[in-house]
Write a protein that holds these residues in place. Structure first.
Motif, short mmCIF file in Angstrom:
data_model
loop_
_atom_site.label_atom_id
_atom_site.label_comp_id
_atom_site.label_asym_id
_atom_site.label_seq_id
_atom_site.Cartn_x
_atom_site.Cartn_y
_atom_site.Cartn_z
N GLY A 7 -14.56 -1.43 -2.61
CA GLY A 7 -13.20 -1.08 -3.07
C GLY A 7 -13.05 -1.46 -4.54
O GLY A 7 -11.96 -1.78 -5.01
N GLY A 13 -9.58 -4.39 -6.76
CA GLY A 13 -11.00 -4.35 -7.12
C GLY A 13 -11.21 -4.24 -8.62
O GLY A 13 -12.10 -4.88 -9.20
N VAL A 31 -15.60 4.24 -2.34
CA VAL A 31 -15.83 5.25 -1.30
C VAL A 31 -16.90 6.29 -1.66
O VAL A 31 -17.62 6.78 -0.78
N ALA A 57 -12.25 -5.15 -0.40
CA ALA A 57 -10.92 -4.79 -0.92
C ALA A 57 -10.65 -3.31 -0.69
O ALA A 57 -9.69 -2.76 -1.23
N ALA A 58 -11.51 -2.66 0.09
CA ALA A 58 -11.33 -1.23 0.37
C ALA A 58 -10.34 -1.06 1.51
O ALA A 58 -10.38 -1.81 2.49
N THR A 61 -4.27 2.44 1.72
CA THR A 61 -3.10 1.59 1.45
C THR A 61 -1.77 2.36 1.31
O THR A 61 -0.77 1.75 0.97
N LYS A 128 -4.35 -2.69 9.91
CA LYS A 128 -4.88 -3.87 9.21
C LYS A 128 -5.05 -5.03 10.19
O LYS A 128 -6.03 -5.78 10.11
N1 LIG Z 1 -1.24 -2.82 -2.64
C1 LIG Z 1 -0.54 -3.75 -2.00
O1 LIG Z 1 0.67 -3.94 -2.26
C2 LIG Z 1 -1.19 -4.63 -0.96
C3 LIG Z 1 -0.40 -5.58 -0.29
C4 LIG Z 1 -1.01 -6.40 0.66
C5 LIG Z 1 -2.35 -6.28 0.93
N2 LIG Z 1 -3.09 -5.34 0.29
C6 LIG Z 1 -4.51 -5.24 0.62
O2 LIG Z 1 -5.26 -5.58 -0.52
C7 LIG Z 1 -6.46 -4.80 -0.58
C8 LIG Z 1 -6.57 -4.10 -1.92
O3 LIG Z 1 -5.43 -3.26 -2.08
P1 LIG Z 1 -5.25 -2.31 -3.34
O4 LIG Z 1 -3.81 -2.18 -3.59
O5 LIG Z 1 -6.19 -2.72 -4.44
O6 LIG Z 1 -5.75 -0.93 -2.71
P2 LIG Z 1 -6.17 0.43 -3.46
O7 LIG Z 1 -5.74 0.40 -4.88
O8 LIG Z 1 -5.69 1.54 -2.59
O9 LIG Z 1 -7.75 0.35 -3.45
C9 LIG Z 1 -8.50 0.52 -2.28
C10 LIG Z 1 -9.80 1.14 -2.66
O10 LIG Z 1 -10.54 1.37 -1.47
C11 LIG Z 1 -11.10 2.69 -1.57
N3 LIG Z 1 -11.39 3.21 -0.24
C12 LIG Z 1 -10.58 3.95 0.56
N4 LIG Z 1 -11.24 4.32 1.66
C13 LIG Z 1 -12.50 3.83 1.55
C14 LIG Z 1 -13.65 3.89 2.35
N5 LIG Z 1 -13.67 4.58 3.50
N6 LIG Z 1 -14.79 3.27 1.93
C15 LIG Z 1 -14.79 2.59 0.76
N7 LIG Z 1 -13.73 2.51 -0.06
C16 LIG Z 1 -12.59 3.11 0.33
C17 LIG Z 1 -10.03 3.48 -2.28
O11 LIG Z 1 -10.54 4.70 -2.76
P3 LIG Z 1 -9.53 5.95 -2.87
O12 LIG Z 1 -8.41 5.52 -3.77
O13 LIG Z 1 -10.40 7.04 -3.44
O14 LIG Z 1 -9.03 6.23 -1.48
C18 LIG Z 1 -9.65 2.50 -3.38
O15 LIG Z 1 -10.50 2.60 -4.49
C19 LIG Z 1 -6.40 -3.87 0.64
O16 LIG Z 1 -7.10 -4.46 1.71
C20 LIG Z 1 -4.93 -3.82 0.98
O17 LIG Z 1 -4.72 -3.54 2.36
C21 LIG Z 1 -2.53 -4.51 -0.65
#
Ligand SMILES: NC(=O)c1ccc[n+]([C@@H]2O[C@H](COP(=O)([O-])OP(=O)(O)OC[C@H]3O[C@@H](n4cnc5c(N)ncnc54)[C@H](OP(=O)(O)O)[C@@H]3O)[C@@H](O)[C@H]2O)c1
Length: 282
Positions: A7, A13, A31, A57-58, A61, A128
């Protein structure tokens, strides 16, 4: 230390990679080169690289998008996490996995501790939580980090959305009946760096300290970074007025005292992280 960051092109990430690279060898995957929904590819990559630590971190979301794409949500956030956990166990790697405050229903008046009972209100939270359970069932060396309300320079986020809307319209209507802890991805990345040389296992909550509603968050954003020539009015509204597809917890503030005890340091207040983000600092 050799770290596989999955991720790597996401919002978190994108900050983790440069911050951890200062002291470690970080191999980034996303991905396009490692799809965690593919168990064979995931296991093979982890066994081939044999990293000491895998940071997952993938995720899928898009909280509202998960409601209409339940299968995809579970495939990435639940099964994907399980595939990573099994890969880590067979390679002898430690897994650090990111999870969310949305595993809770938000009915508690006190901040949620790691051992509080989860009860997600939406598909994203359910998927999750299932991911957490699959990691625990796999039984390898793992640390599940629950965080919340992330914003950072490498992704679409609430802060940038508010700034864009504020430059387009005078009046902003923002939800005032959901509380959480806005967390700057750089602060979270530095906190994760602190945990790398500590043998911490299980679940750990990490957010910036303090809490606010989305309405209060918006007020602070616009107070810190005024839009030239604009006098925006922020109007508090209820979640039911906004009527989003996914239900969200009323208060998902996390109790981060375990992190504080383990590291001897407290995450800075959310508005300090926000100020640095808006001013383009650290
Ligand atoms: N954002 C928030 O407010 C928040 C809050 C609490 C917890 N979290 C957790 O924190 C972590 C990081 O969040 P973030 O906001 O940085 O998320 P993000 O910006 O959506 O990044 C997630 C990354 O994972 C990639 N991904 C999606 N499907 C995948 C797959 N099958 N295999 C490999 N990679 C894949 C996405 O690619 P694509 O973009 O191309 O799909 C993206 O680059 C996640 O676990 C999330 O659940 C986030």
């Amino acid at each position: 230390m050799k770290i596989l960051l999955i991720g790597a092109r996401g919002m978190l990430g994108g900050d983790l990679q440069p911050i951890l690279s200062a002291a470690h060898e970080v191999i980034g995957r996303d991905v396009h080169d490692l799809d965690i929904t593919d168990p064979m590819q995931t296991g093979k990559e982890i066994r081939l690289l044999r990293p000491e630590v895998v940071i997952n971190a993938a995720a899928f979301t898009d909280v509202d998008g998960c409601e209409s794409q339940r299968e995809r949500a579970f495939s990435v956030n639940a099964d994907g996490a399980g595939h990573v956990a099994r890969g880590c166990r067979s390679a002898g790697s430690r897994l650090i996995h990111l999870s969310t405050d949305y595993v809770f229903d938000g009915t508690s008046h006190a901040p949620y501790a790691e051992e509080s009972s989860p009860h997600p209100l939406n598909v994203y939270g359910e998927s999750k939580l299932r991911g957490e359970r699959l990691i625990q069932e796999t039984g390898g060396n793992h640390l599940i980090l629950r965080t919340a309300w992330l914003y950072g320079r490498q992704g679409k986020n609430f802060v940038d959305t508010i700034l864009r809307l504020a430059s387009q319209q005078e009046e902003l209507r923002v939800v005032d009946d959901q509380r959480g802890a806005p967390t700057f991805t750089r602060d979270l990345s530095r906190a994760i760096a602190q945990l790398l040389d500590k043998d911490v296992r299980g679940i750990l909550h990490i957010t910036n300290s303090g809490s606010c509603s989305w309405f209060e968050f918006t007020q602070k954003i616009l107070e810190t970074k005024q839009i030239p020539g604009r006098k925006n009015r922020v109007i508090p509204i209820s979640s039911s007025q906004l009527n989003r597809p996914a239900r969200r917890p009323a208060s998902s503030v996390l109790d981060c005292s375990r992190f504080q005890k383990l590291t001897g340091s407290k995450m800075r207040p959310w508005d300090e992280g926000l100020r640095d983000y808006l001013l383009g600092l650290s």
